[in-house]
Design an enzyme around this catalytic site. Structure first.
Site, PDB file in Angstrom:
ATOM      1  N   ARG A  25      10.131  51.526  15.937  1.00 45.95           N
ATOM      2  CA  ARG A  25       9.327  50.554  15.187  1.00 45.95           C
ATOM      3  C   ARG A  25       7.963  51.099  14.801  1.00 45.95           C
ATOM      4  NH1 ARG A  25       8.625  46.345  19.612  1.00 45.95           N
ATOM      5  NH2 ARG A  25       8.430  48.317  20.700  1.00 45.95           N
TER       6      ARG A  25
ATOM      7  N   GLN B  16     -21.187  48.519  21.437  1.00 47.46           N
ATOM      8  CA  GLN B  16     -21.113  48.319  19.996  1.00 47.46           C
ATOM      9  C   GLN B  16     -19.971  49.156  19.438  1.00 47.46           C
ATOM     10  OE1 GLN B  16     -24.878  48.619  17.872  1.00 47.46           O
ATOM     11  NE2 GLN B  16     -23.873  49.584  16.133  1.00 47.46           N
ATOM     12  N   ASP B  17     -19.158  48.562  18.564  1.00 48.85           N
ATOM     13  CA  ASP B  17     -18.110  49.288  17.846  1.00 48.85           C
ATOM     14  C   ASP B  17     -18.511  49.381  16.383  1.00 48.85           C
ATOM     15  OD1 ASP B  17     -16.547  49.518  20.092  1.00 48.85           O
ATOM     16  OD2 ASP B  17     -15.088  48.013  19.500  1.00 48.85           O
TER      17      ASP B  17
ATOM     18  N   ARG C 255     -21.514  62.736   6.766  1.00 47.33           N
ATOM     19  CA  ARG C 255     -22.474  61.818   7.387  1.00 47.33           C
ATOM     20  C   ARG C 255     -23.063  62.508   8.604  1.00 47.33           C
ATOM     21  NH1 ARG C 255     -21.669  56.578   5.359  1.00 47.33           N
ATOM     22  NH2 ARG C 255     -19.683  56.317   4.261  1.00 47.33           N
TER      23      ARG C 255
ATOM     24  N   HIS D 262     -26.750  62.699  13.035  1.00 52.78           N
ATOM     25  CA  HIS D 262     -27.581  61.582  13.471  1.00 52.78           C
ATOM     26  C   HIS D 262     -27.724  61.525  14.989  1.00 52.78           C
ATOM     27  CE1 HIS D 262     -25.783  59.652   9.630  1.00 52.78           C
ATOM     28  NE2 HIS D 262     -26.869  60.344   9.325  1.00 52.78           N
TER      29      HIS D 262
ATOM     30  N   LYS E 162     -21.128  58.290  22.304  1.00 53.92           N
ATOM     31  CA  LYS E 162     -20.153  57.799  21.333  1.00 53.92           C
ATOM     32  C   LYS E 162     -18.749  58.264  21.721  1.00 53.92           C
ATOM     33  CE  LYS E 162     -23.454  57.829  17.528  1.00 53.92           C
ATOM     34  NZ  LYS E 162     -23.857  58.475  16.275  1.00 53.92           N
TER      35      LYS E 162
ATOM     36  N   HIS F 111     -24.791  63.882  15.994  1.00 51.77           N
ATOM     37  CA  HIS F 111     -23.385  63.739  15.622  1.00 51.77           C
ATOM     38  C   HIS F 111     -23.243  63.568  14.113  1.00 51.77           C
ATOM     39  CE1 HIS F 111     -19.826  61.139  14.809  1.00 51.77           C
ATOM     40  NE2 HIS F 111     -19.266  62.129  15.471  1.00 51.77           N
TER      41      HIS F 111
ATOM     42  N   TYR G 297     -15.814  54.187  16.057  1.00 48.77           N
ATOM     43  CA  TYR G 297     -16.531  54.784  17.174  1.00 48.77           C
ATOM     44  C   TYR G 297     -17.290  53.742  17.959  1.00 48.77           C
ATOM     45  CZ  TYR G 297     -20.518  55.220  13.885  1.00 48.77           C
ATOM     46  OH  TYR G 297     -21.517  54.991  12.969  1.00 48.77           O
TER      47      TYR G 297
ATOM     48  N   ASP H  77     -34.028  55.760  14.962  1.00 48.49           N
ATOM     49  CA  ASP H  77     -33.100  56.461  14.085  1.00 48.49           C
ATOM     50  C   ASP H  77     -33.662  57.834  13.705  1.00 48.49           C
ATOM     51  OD1 ASP H  77     -30.830  56.775  12.526  1.00 48.49           O
ATOM     52  OD2 ASP H  77     -31.747  55.852  10.764  1.00 48.49           O
TER      53      ASP H  77
ATOM     54  N   LYS I  64     -30.958  59.901   2.654  1.00 45.17           N
ATOM     55  CA  LYS I  64     -31.533  60.100   3.993  1.00 45.17           C
ATOM     56  C   LYS I  64     -31.020  61.399   4.615  1.00 45.17           C
ATOM     57  CE  LYS I  64     -30.246  58.399   8.265  1.00 45.17           C
ATOM     58  NZ  LYS I  64     -29.735  57.400   9.165  1.00 45.17           N
ATOM     59  N   ASP I  65     -29.706  61.614   4.567  1.00 44.62           N
ATOM     60  CA  ASP I  65     -29.131  62.804   5.190  1.00 44.62           C
ATOM     61  C   ASP I  65     -29.537  64.083   4.462  1.00 44.62           C
ATOM     62  OD1 ASP I  65     -27.973  61.142   7.025  1.00 44.62           O
ATOM     63  OD2 ASP I  65     -25.923  61.405   6.309  1.00 44.62           O
TER      64      ASP I  65
END
Length: 188
Positions: free
Chosen positions: A23, A46-47, A58, A61, A70, A117, A130, A141, A165-166
């Site tokens: 299945r 937090q998810d 990305r 960070h 994480k 990360h 994550y 941040d 930003k990145d």
């Protein structure tokens, strides 16, 4: 469930048990007690779900002074996931580790506090789930330039899609020491 150390101190690769049948399959994504038994002591609060198109990068960070551990997993598509030890005094300071995470081979990467990360999407669309050990804190941040030549990360993308930003993040050597996490040797 099988857990193996990654080449960076305190980073772990988790291979959850997958139970396939005609299945489909079943997999337990997370059970706190089981992860603690395998040396992952973080409590997750937090998810996050990230959707990225091919070529998106990305990161890299981190948060300081409220660092986040994480637990990262691809639930659709494939990414190249990277973590960098940014803890001055750590035996693996300034070293990076990267691996492919995909929905087809559902392993997870545990990235402890004190690491930057980031990831790059390798498929048309990638969904990444994550878990974070602390909530997002905008005042803490921070990040490091994805292409920092001092780190020499071998990304599988040459001209990534980046956020403004990145694109403007500093090199690791330009981050003030008081904005980096403190390395604390764990007792054996």
């Amino acid at each position: 469930m099988r857990v193996e150390p990654a080449p960076l101190k305190d980073v772990l690769i988790v291979h959850p048990d997958v139970f396939p049948d005609d299945r489909g399959s079943f997999m337990e994504l997370y059970r706190e007690a089981r992860y603690e038994e395998h040396g992952i002591p973080a409590r997750f609060v937090q998810d996050n779900l990230s959707r990225s198109i091919r070529g998106t990068l990305r990161g890299l960070h981190f948060q300081h002074p409220s660092p986040q551990a994480k637990l990262i997993q691809a639930i659709q598509g494939e990414i190249f996931d990277v973590c960098v030890d940014i803890r001055p005094g750590s035996p693996t300071f300034r070293r990076w580790f990267g691996m492919r995470l995909s929905a087809e081979d559902p392993c997870q990467l545990f990235v402890p506090e004190g690491f930057a990360h980031g990831f790059s999407a390798l498929t048309e669309e990638a969904l990444i789930l994550y878990k974070c050990s602390r909530p997002y804190a905008p005042e803490g941040d921070a990040g490091i330039l994805w292409s920092d030549p001092d780190l020499g990360i071998d990304w599988p993308v040459n001209d990534p899609l980046l956020s403004p930003k990145d694109r403007d993040l500093p090199r690791l050597r330009d981050v003030p020491a008081d904005r980096l996490p403190v390395y604390a040797e764990k007792a054996p």
